[in-house]
Design a protein around this motif. Structure first.
Motif, short mmCIF file in Angstrom:
data_model
loop_
_atom_site.label_atom_id
_atom_site.label_comp_id
_atom_site.label_asym_id
_atom_site.label_seq_id
_atom_site.Cartn_x
_atom_site.Cartn_y
_atom_site.Cartn_z
N TRP A 10 -0.47 -4.10 -2.29
CA TRP A 10 -0.58 -4.55 -3.68
C TRP A 10 0.68 -5.32 -4.07
O TRP A 10 0.62 -6.40 -4.63
N HIS A 11 1.84 -4.73 -3.80
CA HIS A 11 3.08 -5.40 -4.20
C HIS A 11 3.34 -6.66 -3.37
O HIS A 11 3.96 -7.60 -3.87
N ARG A 12 2.89 -6.72 -2.12
CA ARG A 12 3.07 -7.95 -1.32
C ARG A 12 2.32 -9.10 -2.00
O ARG A 12 2.85 -10.20 -2.14
N ILE A 32 0.06 -7.15 -15.65
CA ILE A 32 -0.70 -6.76 -14.45
C ILE A 32 -0.14 -5.46 -13.89
O ILE A 32 -0.89 -4.54 -13.55
N HIS A 33 1.18 -5.37 -13.81
CA HIS A 33 1.80 -4.14 -13.29
C HIS A 33 1.49 -2.95 -14.20
O HIS A 33 1.12 -1.86 -13.74
N ALA A 34 1.60 -3.17 -15.50
CA ALA A 34 1.30 -2.09 -16.45
C ALA A 34 -0.17 -1.69 -16.34
O ALA A 34 -0.51 -0.50 -16.33
N ALA A 64 -1.61 0.59 -7.86
CA ALA A 64 -0.53 -0.09 -7.14
C ALA A 64 0.50 0.85 -6.52
O ALA A 64 1.41 0.38 -5.84
N HIS A 65 0.37 2.15 -6.77
CA HIS A 65 1.41 3.08 -6.33
C HIS A 65 0.81 4.38 -5.81
O HIS A 65 -0.37 4.65 -5.99
N GLU A 66 1.67 5.15 -5.18
CA GLU A 66 1.36 6.54 -4.79
C GLU A 66 0.30 6.68 -3.70
O GLU A 66 -0.07 7.80 -3.35
CU LIG Z 1 5.39 -1.19 -8.94
#
Ligand SMILES: [Cu+2]
Length: 458
Positions: free
Chosen positions: A117-119, A74-76, A108-110
């Motif tokens: 997203w990370h929560r 999922i993260h990838a 998920a970033h930037e």
């Molecule tokens: Cu991350």
């Protein structure tokens, strides 16, 4: 008069008892996420065992990888929505681009959605751990506490640095040679010998898309690395994070794009800081000595700095739990409403308050590949009605967790004792660092600023 008072008192006491009773179930279901340095040996063992159980339990995906590995996917997958430009160069080669409204920006970033997203991601992982052992919660890595690294990278917890590889990076322009010591993690709970085998397709180098192999890889900085190039991170800077005046500043500061200086001014991070810095320090990440149009600006070597698959290193969870904790502390300081989120319309799709966040988006967007590796078959199937937007994540309490720092007030005597011990540790630490600080001072004097050493991470 006395009778009325007595009745009022009786009612109050009765209500207090009733309220206490009402609160008991709520309190019992709210679990406390603790500082990793405060875990008991049993709590550490429970956390490790729950992770390893997920690693050995089949998931719900076409590749037949485990629950843990589909979580990594999922993260990838989130990172395949953006080919990751850095300094005008593509950082994440991909044969197949993503499709759908989320395309064009890392899911998920930037951007604003980094914290929501990370929560969500952390909470789902924590609930999976609790399905193995209901007492487990995610511990956090207080990166500014000098005791943390020793506890976390202990053979009995998440294991030590990697070994067997010394990388020497020489710069033709006269910058000092950099030496990185690390490699595969060969012993401890997360070594391949002890069953921690990484799926090669979910373990790609972000610059080349070549796999880092089947072992967890770490290049931790030496204990006496100078400030900014090792642990712990600066406490004063961490304090300034939770004083950030608005969400955009908070997000950019904690993720590692900008810094707020002691005088309150903002500037680009000299080195990446905070979240990005920790990823880069654990994984080993340095400036490329020979960047050109087809080559990238940074070289990354380990699991944590090759960010799509960074959750392959379980320390990922401790880092991100700390980030979520600092967000909760920032919110807890009177900034809980949706007005304390990103300014509407300023974010790419997936990051605005009411956008659906991939992968909890009803199937609206489809991730691309990393190099030639198609991420889709590794992903768990997610129900079409399982939809999460940033607005759904703003109140951490509804996830039934809290942080020790939000619920406990340290008695004054303890904090004085704590300060004294921290002072002693700090003094010892600074003494050991002296020579390195000198060495890096001379680097800066020669006009080679610390920006030359770039560290990246997500
Ligand atoms: Cu991350």
């Amino acid at each position: 008069m006395k009778l009325i008072q007595k009745i009022v008192t009786t009612i109050s006491v009765g209500m207090a008892i009733a309220m206490t009773m009402l609160e008991i179930p709520a309190m019992a279901s709210t679990l406390v996420r603790k500082n990793a340095i405060d875990l008991t040996p049993e709590e550490k063992a429970d956390f490790v065992n729950a992770i390893k159980t997920l690693k050995n339990t089949p998931g719900n995906n076409d590749k037949g990888v485990s629950l843990y590995d589909e979580t990594v996917a999922i993260h990838a997958g989130a990172m395949t929505f953006d080919p990751m430009q850095l300094g005008g160069q593509v950082m994440l080669p991909q044969d197949t681009p993503s499709t759908g409204p989320a395309s064009g920006a890392d899911a998920a970033h930037e951007h604003g959605g980094f914290l929501p997203w990370h929560r969500e991601y952390l909470s789902r992982f924590e609930k999976a751990l609790q399905s193995v052992n209901p007492n487990v919660t995610l511990p956090y890595w207080d990166w500014a506490d000098p005791r943390s690294v020793g506890v976390i990278f202990d053979p009995n917890f998440l294991g030590t640095n990697g070994s067997g590889s010394t990388l020497i990076i020489e710069y033709p322009d006269g910058r000092p040679t950099i030496r990185l010591d690390g490699g595969p993690v060969v012993s401890g709970n997360f070594s391949e010998a002890n069953g921690w085998t990484i799926i090669p397709g979910l373990h790609s180098n972000i610059g080349t898309a070549e796999t880092l192999g089947t072992s967890l890889v770490r290049y931790l900085p030496p204990p006496d690395a100078p400030p900014g190039f090792g642990f712990p991170l600066d406490q004063a800077q961490t304090n300034r994070i939770v004083q950030s005046p608005d969400y955009a500043t908070f997000r950019r500061f904690i993720e590692g794009e900008i810094t707020i200086n002691p005088d309150g001014t903002q500037s680009e991070c000299q080195n990446p800081c905070n979240h990005n810095l920790v990823h880069g320090l654990v994984g080993g990440s340095v400036a490329n000595p020979n960047p050109n149009e087809t080559d990238r600006r940074i070289l990354t070597f380990g699991t944590m700095s090759n960010t799509p698959g960074s959750p392959n290193d379980p320390v990922f969870w401790l880092l991100h739990t700390n980030i979520d904790r600092l967000w909760a502390e920032w919110q807890n300081n009177g900034r809980q409403g949706s007005e304390f989120y990103a300014v509407p319309g300023t974010e790419p799709y997936g990051h605005n308050l009411y956008d659906r966040m991939w992968p909890w988006d009803g199937g609206d967007s489809i991730p691309g590949s990393i190099g030639s590796i198609d991420i889709k078959p590794y992903l768990p199937s997610i129900a079409p009605g399982d939809i999460v937007r940033p607005v759904d994540t703003l109140d951490w309490r509804k996830y039934s967790y809290t942080y020790d720092t939000l619920v406990k007030k340290v008695p004054e005597s303890d904090s004085i004792f704590g300060l004294l011990s921290l002072g002693a540790l700090g003094a010892a630490f600074l003494w050991r660092r002296k020579s390195y600080i000198k060495a890096f001072d001379s680097i800066c004097e020669e006009g080679n600023s610390s920006t030359d050493i770039l560290l990246a991470g997500e």
